[in-house]
Write an enzyme that holds these catalytic residues in place. Structure first.
Site, mmCIF file in Angstrom:
data_model
loop_
_atom_site.group_PDB
_atom_site.id
_atom_site.type_symbol
_atom_site.label_atom_id
_atom_site.label_comp_id
_atom_site.label_asym_id
_atom_site.label_seq_id
_atom_site.Cartn_x
_atom_site.Cartn_y
_atom_site.Cartn_z
ATOM 1 N N HIS A 44 37.501 36.168 42.852
ATOM 2 C CA HIS A 44 38.533 35.757 41.895
ATOM 3 C C HIS A 44 38.560 36.651 40.670
ATOM 4 O O HIS A 44 37.637 37.437 40.408
ATOM 5 C CB HIS A 44 38.329 34.300 41.480
ATOM 6 C CG HIS A 44 37.074 34.050 40.684
ATOM 7 N ND1 HIS A 44 37.006 34.276 39.328
ATOM 8 C CD2 HIS A 44 35.854 33.581 41.044
ATOM 9 C CE1 HIS A 44 35.790 33.960 38.888
ATOM 10 N NE2 HIS A 44 35.070 33.540 39.915
ATOM 11 N N CYS A 77 30.176 32.807 42.504
ATOM 12 C CA CYS A 77 31.409 33.460 42.894
ATOM 13 C C CYS A 77 31.370 34.946 42.513
ATOM 14 O O CYS A 77 30.605 35.358 41.647
ATOM 15 C CB CYS A 77 32.614 32.787 42.238
ATOM 16 S SG CYS A 77 32.998 31.153 42.908
#
Length: 205
Positions: free
Chosen positions: A165, A181
């Site tokens: 992301h 992440c």
């Protein structure tokens, strides 16, 4: 003296050639981090001169048996590679999981979202109670934790909970700061989003 000079020159040429075969940059995209408008949002420019050049988006030589379209994440080097044809890859600088939140494995891109809603998992809210206000989701926007794009990673067991992301925190690139992440500069995740296909293989090592 002339012989020594020729040997030195030959040695330097060989070193340059070898560097090209082991990941030397073929094209840099350092000028691609300016302000841009996207889906009604105005992304701010990135002070890219403050980001080490190794983390700037660039095409490099990359030797792999994986097919084009595969994404390979090297967490130790803080690089993400999008495999391209002819032994090349688009390389991006990334931020990775901090100590205790590292992970590795093989997954697939199950979904892609532009300007996604971010919902912190219960375990994160327990660690950081101030995030409770986002238990039903943090609206999209320039300060959203998932940034301008998110690629959702699933494996055979389902949703891994991990994402590739964007992030507004450009200074975190090249560091281990996330909860697992893989984060990219917003301008880079937009570029990767446009290249990556749903179903693509993602290798995190």
């Amino acid at each position: 003296m002339k012989i020594r000079s020729l040997v030195t020159v030959a040695g330097l040429a060989l070193a340059v050639a070898l560097a090209g075969c082991t990941g030397g940059s073929l094209r840099m995209f350092s000028s691609e981090y300016g302000s841009m408008r996207d889906a009604g949002y105005r992304l701010p420019s990135i002070p890219i001169s403050k980001v080490p050049r190794q983390y700037h988006r660039q095409i490099v030589r990359y030797d792999t048996k994986e097919k084009p379209g595969t994404i390979i994440v090297d967490t130790s080097e803080k690089h993400l590679y999008f495999v391209m044809p002819e032994g090349k890859a688009m390389r991006y600088g990334i931020g990775v999981g901090r100590e205790g939140f590292e992970w590795s494995g093989v997954a697939r891109i199950a979904a892609k979202r532009e300007w996604p809603v971010w919902t912190p998992p219960p375990a994160m809210i327990k660690r950081q109670p101030e995030l409770a206000k986002y238990a039903k989701g943090m609206p999209p926007g320039l300060n959203n934790a998932l940034g301008a794009r998110a690629l959702y990673l699933h494996n055979r067991s389902g949703d891994t909970g991990y994402r590739l992301h964007g992030t507004p925190e450009w200074a975190s690139i090249g560091r281990a700061m996330s909860s697992g992440c893989i984060r990219l500069i917003n301008q880079d995740i937009i570029d990767l989003y446009d290249r990556a296909e749903v179903g693509a293989k993602v290798i995190v090592k």
